[in-house]
Design a protein around this motif. Structure first.
Motif, PDB file in Angstrom:
ATOM      1  N   GLU A  71      79.010  38.798 110.811  1.00 37.36           N
ATOM      2  CA  GLU A  71      77.978  38.163 111.619  1.00 37.36           C
ATOM      3  C   GLU A  71      77.776  38.917 112.934  1.00 37.36           C
ATOM      4  OE1 GLU A  71      79.241  34.211 112.117  1.00 37.36           O
ATOM      5  OE2 GLU A  71      78.750  33.561 110.067  1.00 37.36           O
ATOM      6  N   THR A  72      78.877  39.408 113.524  1.00 36.72           N
ATOM      7  CA  THR A  72      78.767  40.149 114.790  1.00 36.72           C
ATOM      8  C   THR A  72      77.978  41.437 114.593  1.00 36.72           C
ATOM      9  OG1 THR A  72      80.896  39.258 115.522  1.00 36.72           O
ATOM     10  CG2 THR A  72      80.089  41.207 116.652  1.00 36.72           C
ATOM     11  N   VAL A  73      78.269  42.150 113.535  1.00 39.15           N
ATOM     12  CA  VAL A  73      77.542  43.395 113.253  1.00 39.15           C
ATOM     13  C   VAL A  73      76.057  43.118 113.052  1.00 39.15           C
ATOM     14  CG1 VAL A  73      77.284  45.253 111.575  1.00 39.15           C
ATOM     15  CG2 VAL A  73      79.560  44.573 112.346  1.00 39.15           C
ATOM     16  N   ARG A  74      75.752  42.051 112.336  1.00 41.20           N
ATOM     17  CA  ARG A  74      74.344  41.712 112.075  1.00 41.20           C
ATOM     18  C   ARG A  74      73.621  41.396 113.392  1.00 41.20           C
ATOM     19  NH1 ARG A  74      75.196  37.724 109.122  1.00 41.20           N
ATOM     20  NH2 ARG A  74      75.285  38.828 107.133  1.00 41.20           N
ATOM     21  N   LYS A  75      74.296  40.649 114.299  1.00 43.48           N
ATOM     22  CA  LYS A  75      73.695  40.287 115.586  1.00 43.48           C
ATOM     23  C   LYS A  75      73.480  41.523 116.449  1.00 43.48           C
ATOM     24  CE  LYS A  75      74.336  37.145 119.455  1.00 43.48           C
ATOM     25  NZ  LYS A  75      75.208  36.120 120.083  1.00 43.48           N
ATOM     26  N   MET A  76      74.469  42.459 116.455  1.00 46.62           N
ATOM     27  CA  MET A  76      74.330  43.678 117.248  1.00 46.62           C
ATOM     28  C   MET A  76      73.163  44.515 116.740  1.00 46.62           C
ATOM     29  SD  MET A  76      78.309  44.795 117.761  1.00 46.62           S
ATOM     30  CE  MET A  76      77.818  46.337 118.484  1.00 46.62           C
ATOM     31  N   ARG A  77      72.997  44.544 115.481  1.00 45.56           N
ATOM     32  CA  ARG A  77      71.900  45.336 114.925  1.00 45.56           C
ATOM     33  C   ARG A  77      70.562  44.790 115.407  1.00 45.56           C
ATOM     34  NH1 ARG A  77      72.412  46.024 108.688  1.00 45.56           N
ATOM     35  NH2 ARG A  77      74.291  47.077 109.459  1.00 45.56           N
ATOM     36  N   SER A  78      70.401  43.494 115.443  1.00 48.31           N
ATOM     37  CA  SER A  78      69.138  42.911 115.900  1.00 48.31           C
ATOM     38  C   SER A  78      68.951  43.137 117.406  1.00 48.31           C
ATOM     39  CB  SER A  78      69.107  41.414 115.581  1.00 48.31           C
ATOM     40  OG  SER A  78      70.179  40.762 116.243  1.00 48.31           O
ATOM     41  N   ASP A  79      70.060  43.040 118.190  1.00 50.15           N
ATOM     42  CA  ASP A  79      69.963  43.249 119.638  1.00 50.15           C
ATOM     43  C   ASP A  79      69.577  44.687 119.962  1.00 50.15           C
ATOM     44  OD1 ASP A  79      70.659  40.622 120.024  1.00 50.15           O
ATOM     45  OD2 ASP A  79      72.782  41.032 120.439  1.00 50.15           O
ATOM     46  N   PHE A  80      70.135  45.645 119.256  1.00 48.90           N
ATOM     47  CA  PHE A  80      69.789  47.048 119.497  1.00 48.90           C
ATOM     48  C   PHE A  80      68.318  47.317 119.212  1.00 48.90           C
ATOM     49  CE2 PHE A  80      74.401  48.255 119.087  1.00 48.90           C
ATOM     50  CZ  PHE A  80      74.510  48.735 120.376  1.00 48.90           C
ATOM     51  N   GLN A  81      67.758  46.689 118.277  1.00 48.92           N
ATOM     52  CA  GLN A  81      66.340  46.880 117.979  1.00 48.92           C
ATOM     53  C   GLN A  81      65.481  46.411 119.152  1.00 48.92           C
ATOM     54  OE1 GLN A  81      65.644  44.827 114.297  1.00 48.92           O
ATOM     55  NE2 GLN A  81      66.649  46.425 113.031  1.00 48.92           N
ATOM     56  N   ILE A  82      65.877  45.252 119.748  1.00 49.69           N
ATOM     57  CA  ILE A  82      65.113  44.727 120.894  1.00 49.69           C
ATOM     58  C   ILE A  82      65.231  45.676 122.083  1.00 49.69           C
ATOM     59  CG2 ILE A  82      64.971  42.810 122.529  1.00 49.69           C
ATOM     60  CD1 ILE A  82      66.001  40.993 120.275  1.00 49.69           C
ATOM     61  N   MET A  83      66.439  46.162 122.331  1.00 45.68           N
ATOM     62  CA  MET A  83      66.640  47.073 123.451  1.00 45.68           C
ATOM     63  C   MET A  83      65.863  48.368 123.257  1.00 45.68           C
ATOM     64  SD  MET A  83      70.693  46.593 124.266  1.00 45.68           S
ATOM     65  CE  MET A  83      70.627  47.858 125.497  1.00 45.68           C
ATOM     66  N   GLN A  84      65.774  48.848 122.054  1.00 50.48           N
ATOM     67  CA  GLN A  84      65.047  50.083 121.797  1.00 50.48           C
ATOM     68  C   GLN A  84      63.563  49.918 122.117  1.00 50.48           C
ATOM     69  OE1 GLN A  84      66.451  52.942 120.917  1.00 50.48           O
ATOM     70  NE2 GLN A  84      64.446  53.983 121.024  1.00 50.48           N
ATOM     71  N   GLU A  85      63.033  48.781 121.801  1.00 51.39           N
ATOM     72  CA  GLU A  85      61.627  48.513 122.090  1.00 51.39           C
ATOM     73  C   GLU A  85      61.397  48.475 123.611  1.00 51.39           C
ATOM     74  OE1 GLU A  85      60.741  44.901 120.142  1.00 51.39           O
ATOM     75  OE2 GLU A  85      60.842  45.749 118.097  1.00 51.39           O
ATOM     76  N   GLU A  86      62.333  47.821 124.340  1.00 51.80           N
ATOM     77  CA  GLU A  86      62.187  47.741 125.793  1.00 51.80           C
ATOM     78  C   GLU A  86      62.306  49.118 126.435  1.00 51.80           C
ATOM     79  OE1 GLU A  86      65.058  44.990 127.134  1.00 51.80           O
ATOM     80  OE2 GLU A  86      63.994  43.199 126.412  1.00 51.80           O
ATOM     81  N   MET A  87      63.204  49.950 125.948  1.00 56.02           N
ATOM     82  CA  MET A  87      63.355  51.294 126.483  1.00 56.02           C
ATOM     83  C   MET A  87      62.085  52.114 126.260  1.00 56.02           C
ATOM     84  SD  MET A  87      66.230  51.722 127.977  1.00 56.02           S
ATOM     85  CE  MET A  87      66.381  53.486 127.980  1.00 56.02           C
ATOM     86  N   ASN A  88      61.451  51.968 125.171  1.00 59.36           N
ATOM     87  CA  ASN A  88      60.204  52.693 124.893  1.00 59.36           C
ATOM     88  C   ASN A  88      59.125  52.273 125.884  1.00 59.36           C
ATOM     89  OD1 ASN A  88      61.408  54.074 122.774  1.00 59.36           O
ATOM     90  ND2 ASN A  88      60.782  52.535 121.253  1.00 59.36           N
ATOM     91  N   LYS A  89      59.024  50.955 126.128  1.00 55.30           N
ATOM     92  CA  LYS A  89      58.033  50.468 127.089  1.00 55.30           C
ATOM     93  C   LYS A  89      58.323  51.013 128.480  1.00 55.30           C
ATOM     94  CE  LYS A  89      57.058  46.145 124.650  1.00 55.30           C
ATOM     95  NZ  LYS A  89      57.118  44.656 124.718  1.00 55.30           N
ATOM     96  N   LEU A  90      59.641  51.031 128.858  1.00 57.07           N
ATOM     97  CA  LEU A  90      60.017  51.522 130.181  1.00 57.07           C
ATOM     98  C   LEU A  90      59.661  52.999 130.334  1.00 57.07           C
ATOM     99  CD1 LEU A  90      61.428  50.994 132.877  1.00 57.07           C
ATOM    100  CD2 LEU A  90      63.605  51.574 131.777  1.00 57.07           C
ATOM    101  N   SER A  91      59.839  53.774 129.308  1.00 55.81           N
ATOM    102  CA  SER A  91      59.512  55.198 129.366  1.00 55.81           C
ATOM    103  C   SER A  91      58.007  55.402 129.567  1.00 55.81           C
ATOM    104  CB  SER A  91      59.981  55.882 128.086  1.00 55.81           C
ATOM    105  OG  SER A  91      59.631  57.238 128.083  1.00 55.81           O
ATOM    106  N   GLU A  92      57.187  54.613 128.899  1.00 56.82           N
ATOM    107  CA  GLU A  92      55.745  54.716 129.064  1.00 56.82           C
ATOM    108  C   GLU A  92      55.331  54.365 130.504  1.00 56.82           C
ATOM    109  OE1 GLU A  92      54.007  52.223 126.151  1.00 56.82           O
ATOM    110  OE2 GLU A  92      54.642  53.480 124.431  1.00 56.82           O
ATOM    111  N   ASN A  93      55.967  53.310 131.070  1.00 57.21           N
ATOM    112  CA  ASN A  93      55.635  52.896 132.438  1.00 57.21           C
ATOM    113  C   ASN A  93      56.004  53.984 133.449  1.00 57.21           C
ATOM    114  OD1 ASN A  93      54.675  50.407 131.546  1.00 57.21           O
ATOM    115  ND2 ASN A  93      56.682  49.425 131.770  1.00 57.21           N
TER     116      ASN A  93
END
Length: 700
Positions: A71-93
């Motif tokens: 369950e922990t691995v599954r949760k980390m995988r979903s959290d990393f996806q969210i962080m990756q999206e935020e990092m992409n937005k930050l780079s564009e800004n």
């Protein structure tokens, strides 16, 4: 290790890896009873159930952990996806911001240049305003005693004034500022010469004058002169409180005022003149510290500071401060003087110790003298008096040595120093040697003044025996005790052997002087009685003898009292002869008294040195007394009855004095000489029969 390996390889070990069930069962059936087999079965079943339960528990726990990890691995995988999206937005800004910033910089470039020109113009106007207002600011800062601000402002504007001072608009400002700075220099110099100026203010004034282009050589002299004036004021204050405070308060005051200011002066001197030579500083510090040491010596000599504990505490504080001062000055002079101060304190303490011992011993001796003078006819135990004097003296010396060992405590700043250990060892030996030499000198003085001061002869015997006892055992005992104390207080300290022979020689000489004085005193006292009795009597008109004269009894009592006193302190080396071996003087033929025989008789040394035993002391006094009798007899003329009276006296003296252990050869020789001299000076030399003389002496 080998035993554990053998247990693992045993096929019958149910817990081992090589367990063989068939062999175990076969062995169990052969060796055990039915009851034991059934018990073993129940035990095996119980253990199997317990192990099975534990295995199930472990399986369940591991399964739960596995599920949680999944369950922990599954949760980390979903959290990393969210962080990756935020990092992409930050780079564009960030990219957008960079583009906008570039556009703004391009648009404002010309305006920025204009702003820079305006700022530089503003700074130039501020500088011009500062220069035009400089005289006013300088006067205001000086009036408010803000000398640091005034010097800072002047040095800040000095380059501008030097560069543009020739221009008419700046020439008046420069002239006015020069006059103000000249007055400021005078003010700072007056401040230096003021005695109330603190060390920090002194350093500040010198630093400001140095910034105002004053030469270092003149400033060094001014700085040290002004500092010396201030420190001399501290010296006067410290000198004034010597009589009112103890050593701890005085040292505390000295450390917090004079030495503290001296440290500040030296530190400031180094900070201000760090690039210059410090040739005058050691001489300045040496002059001040020398005066401090003189004051400290006066404080130490005060009677209330003689206590060891208070002296050591004050000395330790003073020495620590001086050591810190020597590090600041970077000179060995102060450090060496600090060592000298400690050594002088140790020597002073030792001097006070042996002087106190001498005073106490004199008091004890005075009490003994008074008791001996007032004893009357009572018998006094001289041995007990001797032991009390010796024990008191030895205990006082040993206590003084132990007291001096306090200077070697580990907690003291100088306690473990080799030079301190050597100083303590020398001081301790000084206490021993000076105490015993003072004792020797005291005994010699009493022996030389014995007749004039009416000192009891028993006291001379006691002092002579005391000197001999200390010479034989006391010096060695005290020296060994000193070495033991030094080994305990300062292990590893090497101490040179002390010269004990000189102390022993002093004691031996003093003992001999006391013995000689006692012998002469007793002998002269008896001789005076005999001299008066012989010279004051008319021997030509002497009556027929009826018994020995009273003076003979007094002489015997005097010599007997001295012999009794000597027997308590000194051994007897000559045994008295038995009555059967005695020979009366007149048993010889009259021809034996002739002058020819006396020429070849053995010469008697009357005033020879007295020996340290009872017989020698008795014989010495006897020689003085009877020699006086012989000389007085030779000055008189005798009748027959006068000669016979002297014969009775001589016989009485021979009987009584021979019982005291005197040397009979010496006794008989002197009495023979007296009787022979009287016989030669007699108008009718007829002696009585010995039997008649015995009867007269017994009847008398």
């Amino acid at each position: 290790m080998s035993e554990s390996c053998k247990d693992n390889e045993n096929p019958l070990d149910i817990d081992g890896s090589n367990f063989n069930s068939e062999m175990y069962l076969e062995c169990l059936l052969k060796c055990a009873t039915l009851r034991q087999v059934m018990d073993k079965e129940a035990e095996v079943v119980t253990q199997s159930q317990f192990l099975q339960s534990e295995m199930q528990t472990l399986v369940y726990e591991n399964y739960n952990k596995f599920i949680s990890a999944t369950e922990t691995v599954r949760k980390m995988r979903s959290d990393f996806q969210i962080m990756q999206e935020e990092m992409n937005k930050l780079s564009e800004n960030i990219n957008n911001i960079t583009e906008f910033s570039s556009k703004i910089s391009d648009n404002l470039k010309e305006s920025g240049n204009n702003v820079n020109r305006l700022c530089s113009t503003r700074q130039l106007l501020d500088k011009l305003q500062f220069v035009f207002l400089l005289p006013t600011q300088l006067n205001k800062a000086i009036e408010e005693n803000r000398y640091v601000d005034a010097v800072h402002d002047y040095t800040h504007a000095q380059r501008v004034l030097q560069k543009y001072g020739n221009q008419p608009s700046f020439q008046s400002i420069q002239t006015e500022c020069s006059e103000i700075i000249c007055d400021l220099k005078k003010t700072l110099r007056e401040r230096l010469l003021t005695p109330d100026t603190s060390a920090s203010e002194l350093a500040e004034s010198v630093g400001l004058l140095r910034q105002l282009q004053e030469t270092d050589s003149s400033l060094q002299d001014i700085f040290l002169t002004c500092a010396e004036n201030r420190l001399e004021q501290h010296l006067k204050n410290l000198c004034g409180i010597i009589e009112n405070v103890d050593i701890l308060e005085w040292v505390e005051k000295c450390n917090n005022t004079l030495l503290a200011d001296l440290g500040i002066v030296i530190s400031c001197y180094h900070d201000i003149f760090q690039d210059s030579e410090n040739a005058n500083l050691p001489e300045f510090a040496d002059k001040i510290t020398t005066q401090v040491f003189h004051l400290f010596e006066e404080v130490v000599k005060k009677p209330e500071n003689i206590g060891t504990e208070i002296l050591i505490r004050g000395l330790d504080k003073f020495f620590r401060k001086l050591q810190a001062m020597s590090e600041i000055i970077s000179s060995d002079t102060v450090s060496n003087k600090a060592q000298d101060v400690v050594i002088q304190c140790i020597d002073h303490k030792a001097t006070m110790q042996y002087q106190l011992i001498q005073t106490q011993f004199k008091e004890n001796l005075m009490r003994v003298r008074q008791s001996l003078a007032s004893k009357g006819s009572e018998t006094v135990d001289l041995k007990d008096i001797l032991n009390s004097l010796q024990i008191h003296l030895m205990q006082k010396v040993q206590a003084s040595l132990l007291d001096l060992m306090a200077f070697l405590q580990n907690k003291l700043s100088f306690g473990l120093k080799p030079w301190c250990g050597k100083a303590v060892a020398d001081a301790c030996w000084t206490v021993i040697s000076e105490t015993l030499k003072n004792l020797s000198d005291m005994v010699k003085d009493m022996a030389s003044m014995q007749t004039s001061n009416n000192i009891p002869f028993e006291l001379l015997l006691i002092l002579a025996k005391l000197c001999l006892e200390i010479q034989e055992n006391g010096v060695t005992t005290l020296h060994s005790h000193l070495l033991k104390l030094l080994e305990e207080s300062a292990p590893g300290l090497t101490v040179k052997d002390k010269d004990t022979n000189s102390v022993m020689v002093h004691l031996s000489t003093a003992a001999q002087a006391a013995l000689d004085s006692e012998v002469v005193f007793i002998g002269q006292m008896a001789a005076q009685m005999l001299r008066v009795s012989v010279l004051a009597r008319d021997w030509l008109r002497a009556p027929e003898p009826r018994g020995p004269r009273a003076v003979c009894r007094r002489v015997v009592e005097t010599l007997a009292s001295a012999d009794t006193a000597a027997s308590q302190l000194f051994p007897t080396s000559i045994k008295p002869s038995s009555d059967s071996s005695r020979r009366t003087i007149w048993s010889r033929a009259p021809s034996s008294f002739s002058p020819i025989n006396r020429i070849f008789s053995e010469r008697i040394e009357v005033f020879s040195p007295a020996g340290a035993d009872r017989a020698a002391l008795s014989n010495g006094a006897l020689k003085v007394a009877l020699k006086a009798l012989v000389e007085c007899v030779r000055l008189r003329t005798f009748s027959r009855h006068g000669l016979q009276q002297l014969q009775v006296d001589v016989h009485f003296l021979q009987q009584r004095l021979s019982c005291m252990g005197n040397d009979e050869r010496l006794l008989n020789a002197l009495l023979e000489d007296a009787l022979a001299s009287a016989q030669l000076r007699c108008v009718d030399p007829q002696l009585m029969e010995p039997s008649i003389v015995d009867i007269i002496c017994e009847r008398g």
